[in-house]
Scaffold this active site. Structure first.
Site, PDB file in Angstrom:
ATOM      1  N   GLU A  15     -13.307   4.882   4.948  1.00 28.83           N
ATOM      2  CA  GLU A  15     -13.298   4.226   6.242  1.00 28.83           C
ATOM      3  C   GLU A  15     -14.512   4.542   7.096  1.00 28.83           C
ATOM      4  O   GLU A  15     -14.772   3.858   8.086  1.00 28.83           O
ATOM      5  CB  GLU A  15     -12.022   4.625   6.978  1.00 28.83           C
ATOM      6  CG  GLU A  15     -10.800   4.123   6.244  1.00 28.83           C
ATOM      7  CD  GLU A  15      -9.526   4.728   6.755  1.00 28.83           C
ATOM      8  OE1 GLU A  15      -9.602   5.804   7.353  1.00 28.83           O
ATOM      9  OE2 GLU A  15      -8.477   4.137   6.548  1.00 28.83           O
ATOM     10  N   GLN A  67       0.823  -1.213   0.000  1.00 31.27           N
ATOM     11  CA  GLN A  67       0.000   0.000   0.000  1.00 31.27           C
ATOM     12  C   GLN A  67       0.855   1.259   0.000  1.00 31.27           C
ATOM     13  O   GLN A  67       0.329   2.359  -0.151  1.00 31.27           O
ATOM     14  CB  GLN A  67      -0.911   0.010   1.243  1.00 31.27           C
ATOM     15  CG  GLN A  67      -1.939  -1.100   1.278  1.00 31.27           C
ATOM     16  CD  GLN A  67      -2.772  -1.069   2.537  1.00 31.27           C
ATOM     17  OE1 GLN A  67      -2.809  -2.043   3.283  1.00 31.27           O
ATOM     18  NE2 GLN A  67      -3.477   0.018   2.802  1.00 31.27           N
ATOM     19  N   ARG A  94      -8.948  -0.113   7.869  1.00 31.89           N
ATOM     20  CA  ARG A  94     -10.037   0.711   7.375  1.00 31.89           C
ATOM     21  C   ARG A  94     -10.482   1.721   8.440  1.00 31.89           C
ATOM     22  O   ARG A  94     -11.678   1.923   8.685  1.00 31.89           O
ATOM     23  CB  ARG A  94     -11.212  -0.142   6.911  1.00 31.89           C
ATOM     24  CG  ARG A  94     -11.999   0.541   5.814  1.00 31.89           C
ATOM     25  CD  ARG A  94     -12.802  -0.403   4.971  1.00 31.89           C
ATOM     26  NE  ARG A  94     -13.484   0.359   3.921  1.00 31.89           N
ATOM     27  CZ  ARG A  94     -14.110  -0.179   2.902  1.00 31.89           C
ATOM     28  NH1 ARG A  94     -14.143  -1.463   2.753  1.00 31.89           N
ATOM     29  NH2 ARG A  94     -14.712   0.567   1.991  1.00 31.89           N
ATOM     30  N   CYS A  95      -9.491   2.330   9.059  1.00 26.12           N
ATOM     31  CA  CYS A  95      -9.755   3.437   9.956  1.00 26.12           C
ATOM     32  C   CYS A  95      -8.484   4.256  10.071  1.00 26.12           C
ATOM     33  O   CYS A  95      -7.410   3.778   9.752  1.00 26.12           O
ATOM     34  CB  CYS A  95     -10.196   2.978  11.336  1.00 26.12           C
ATOM     35  SG  CYS A  95      -8.863   2.621  12.483  1.00 26.12           S
TER      36      CYS A  95
END
Length: 783
Positions: free
Chosen positions: A737, A220, A367-368
């Protein structure tokens, strides 16, 4: 229905994703698709113990096995000064264990062979003599004086990694002493795993003739990985070429550097041929970085009319054997200090203890944005506890305490400056769309019949766009991001960015931004990411930062091009530059709209007919350092029914109203929301990684660690409000998110609401049917 991509002014339109034809036809190219001449395969040998001393490793039988070319141990790496590697949190992690192992599935040795099967067979022949040691899996026990110290390598002889605080302790304590109402709730956010469809993997290819390492990796953050690899290996960065091809999901799991990467690189350096390592599903769940595992206690001081006054939070965070948390160095507990949420607290005090245990290292920003999900879950749970204590409707309590739209920019009691928002509008829309009053009437009727129906509300504020260099870094690297745009003579554009998508739709989203700024079509713009030899330096895609940072860079880079294009347009129109106006699609002469040139006209002239003294060509770079983060918000409402016989929870309805600022592509936003809600549903009802007392992972595969299927997933209803960010070039805030941040609390609040007639005030996630059934049985509702 998606519009044709050839239309101008594409911002805000549901343009079909440019990358989908490649991906849905199976034409994506992932790391495991990389096949190079003479390539070997690497398999990692892992510890069966969570805590044990290593007495001896005998690899002689493995070295003699068919096809085996190399066996690496920690001692081999120590001779090369590669036994340890840095983590994102500033800790250090053993690449291959030497004296002892600290978690089950820790890397102990690596085998390289001609085929993967040969490497796996040979790995079974390696004999490791372990001496088991006492295991620590409870983070609270880890802090006790009786607990064994796990990290012998650290100067500080304690399992406490850090103690971190935010807010004003004295002011908060003073308010609590005088407050007429105080509520308190203990909450656990379980250890979960991002579980992307594609596990981690790499191909290391060291070219001895050119002294250059080409490294294909599921990453990523390719540029950050290149820098870390340079620091670990000693190879200079210009001799490391990192390529991140298509990536099958990341969710934070592909931000860290893992030992398998280092082993593959060492093997390629030693053998002079490419070496591939692809982890298994179990390796991905049981050894790569986890998320959450926060044990939290929150207290709210309030007036009797429901006005909140102060918030006090104490948290213990289980970071496992090595602190690999993906947090900016100034914030060891990430952005947990946004725990005051959407509410106007006068004061707050937050403290977090990070703790070592015999579990895998982490945790990642699944996802935060660095612990925001935990914070949002906590405040939304305890607000419901307060509402119940006061006998007040939870929607009314939230309305009474929202930060008002006229208060923005708003400084929170923990120091963050929220950019914009209209929380009342968002919740009002959600209440109207769901038919809240009618649902409450229905609930009263059902309760009278002995049925269990619940309505759960969550109104959250996210904090995304990690990028302001004054605040954010990874390993000291400032978290700006970048774009390079080149306009060719025909008006076709190639744009390269420092982020890397894993399915988010960057190839379409960034093309829409650039096409909008340059008066071109989405088809005219090609987006490239993930190649460190061509893309500008960037910090990657995670924590919902791509649109707030790289999106800002793309817009401002395109505007830089437009500035030069204006000079060329004035030359073509034979007027002064000040007489040229841009209407979004073409340059024209002020007052004479009939005289105009398009960006494509200008692009051709940039290579054939530039005014005297102006440099030919039409391209630019921009490194965007945002002045602040962005603060999306949302109002989510869940409606559930509980089966009295089995304890099963059925999510009858779920409505998500999001405000992510300016919407670039509503179809992509919709997809992001659906995906995040499904992940939030999984966390609320299905997912946990438990460990037994010996540190054995009890959910190391997708039979035990559940992933929701289409049959499990509820139907999602969505809507949105729009309050643009005042400091972002196009007003965008990010949305990827938010659904995962806001939805767990809505689900749990709904279940607790359903069971509240029994006196239930809280249930920890995941809410398995047996938990609910046990409550019902304890109250004589079922047998």
């Amino acid at each position: 229905m998606a519009l044709r991509q050839t239309e101008l002014r594409p911002l805000g339109k549901p343009v079909g994703r440019k990358e989908d034809p490649r991906l849905i036809r199976g034409k994506g190219r992932y790391v495991d698709d990389i096949m190079l001449p003479n390539m070997l395969h690497l398999c990692v040998v892992r510890s069966p113990y969570a805590h044990a001393r290593i007495r001896r490793i005998d690899a002689s039988a493995a070295l003699a096995a068919p096809g085996v070319k190399l066996v690496l141990t920690g001692e081999d790496l120590a001779k090369m000064n590669l036994a340890w590697m840095p983590t994102l949190a500033g800790d250090r992690q053993m690449v291959l264990a030497t004296e002892k192992v600290l978690f089950q599935y820790q890397e102990v040795a690596a085998v390289v062979a001609e085929t993967r099967a040969q490497a796996e067979d040979a790995a079974q022949l390696i004999e490791v003599d372990y001496e088991p040691l006492p295991v620590v899996v409870d983070p609270f026990y880890a802090l006790s004086p009786e607990a064994p110290i796990l990290r012998d390598d650290k100067e500080k002889k304690s399992n406490l990694i850090f103690h971190w605080e935010a807010g004003d302790r004295e002011e908060t304590e003073a308010i609590f002493r005088e407050a007429p109402v105080v509520v308190k709730q203990d909450v656990r956010f379980p250890r979960v795993h991002p579980s992307p469809l594609e596990p981690c993997g790499c191909v290391a290819d060291y070219d001895t003739a050119r002294s250059k390492l080409t490294f294909y990796v599921t990453s990523q953050a390719p540029h950050a990985h290149r820098t870390v690899l340079a620091l670990v290996s000693g190879l200079p960065e210009h001799q490391i070429h990192v390529i991140s091809p298509d990536v099958g999901g990341g969710f934070g799991n592909k931000v860290p550097v893992y030992p398998g990467y280092v082993c593959a690189i060492v093997a390629s350096l030693k053998l002079g041929v490419p070496v591939k390592w692809i982890e298994t599903r179990t390796e991905n769940i049981a050894s790569t970085h986890f998320a959450r595992d926060y044990h939290m206690t929150a207290e709210i001081a309030a007036r009797e009319d429901g006005k909140v006054l102060a918030l006090r939070v104490k948290t213990v965070a289980d970071h496992g054997a090595f602190d690999g948390a993906a947090d900016p160095s100034k914030f060891p507990a990430g952005l947990f200090s946004i725990v005051t949420g959407s509410y106007d607290f006068k004061a707050a005090f937050v403290e977090v203890d990070g703790v070592h245990t015999n579990k895998p290292p982490g945790g990642v920003a699944y996802r935060c944005s660095f612990r925001v999900t935990e914070a949002a879950y906590l405040i939304e749970r305890v607000m419901d506890v307060l509402a119940r204590r006061l006998g007040m409707d939870p929607a009314e309590l939230r309305m009474r305490n929202f930060i008002r739209k006229e208060q923005f920019p708003y400084r929170s009691p923990t120091g963050w400056v929220y950019d914009s928002g209209d929380y009342e509008k968002t919740l009002t829309l959600a209440l109207e769309r769901i038919g809240y009053e009618e649902l409450r009437r229905e609930q009263a009727e059902r309760r009278a019949r002995g049925e269990f129906m619940g309505i759960g509300i969550s109104t959250f504020t996210e904090i995304v766009g990690a990028g302001p260099s004054h605040t954010f870094d990874i390993l000291g690297l400032k978290m700006f991001d970048s774009a390079q745009i080149r306009v060719h003579p025909t008006g076709k554009v190639i744009a390269r960015l420092g982020v890397r998508h894993q399915g988010q739709g960057h190839e379409t989203t960034f093309a829409q931004i650039i096409a909008e700024e340059l008066g071109l079509t989405v088809d005219d713009v090609l987006i490239e990411e993930g190649d460190t030899d061509t893309a500008p330096y960037g910090l990657g895609t995670y924590a919902s930062r791509s649109t707030p940072t790289a999106g800002g860079a793309a817009a401002l880079c395109a505007r830089r091009i437009r500035q030069k294009a204006r000079k060329i347009a004035a030359h073509l129109l034979e007027v002064g530059e000040d007489d040229v106006v841009w209407d979004g699609t073409a340059f024209s002469v002020q007052g004479l709209p009939g005289r105009s040139v398009t960006m494509k006209d200008v692009a051709f002239a940039a290579y054939t007919n530039v005014p005297e003294g102006l440099e030919p060509g039409l391209e630019a770079s921009y490194y965007y350092d945002p002045p602040n983060l962005t603060f999306p918000n949302g109002a989510y409402i869940a409606v559930v029914d509980i089966d009295k016989g089995t304890g099963a929870v059925k999510v009858r309805r779920f409505l998500a109203v999001d405000d992510c600022g300016t919407v670039i592509n509503p179809m992509i936003v919709e997809g992001q929301v659906h995906g995040g809600l499904t992940e939030g549903f999984a966390i609320a009802f299905m997912q946990d990684i438990p460990y037994d007392a010996d540190g054995n992972c009890l959910a190391p595969n997708w039979m035990d660690y559940l992933v929701p299927t289409a049959l499990d997933t509820p139907h999602w209803e969505t809507d949105r409000t729009v309050t643009p960010s005042p400091h972002h070039p196009i007003g965008a805030k990010g949305v990827g998110e938010s659904p995962n941040v806001g939805s767990p609390a809505a689900f749990v609040n709904a279940v607790v609401d359903a069971l509240s007639p029994l006196g239930v005030e809280h249930i920890d996630m995941p809410i398995y049917p047996w938990k609910v059934w046990s409550i019902l049985r304890a109250h004589g509702v079922t047998e």
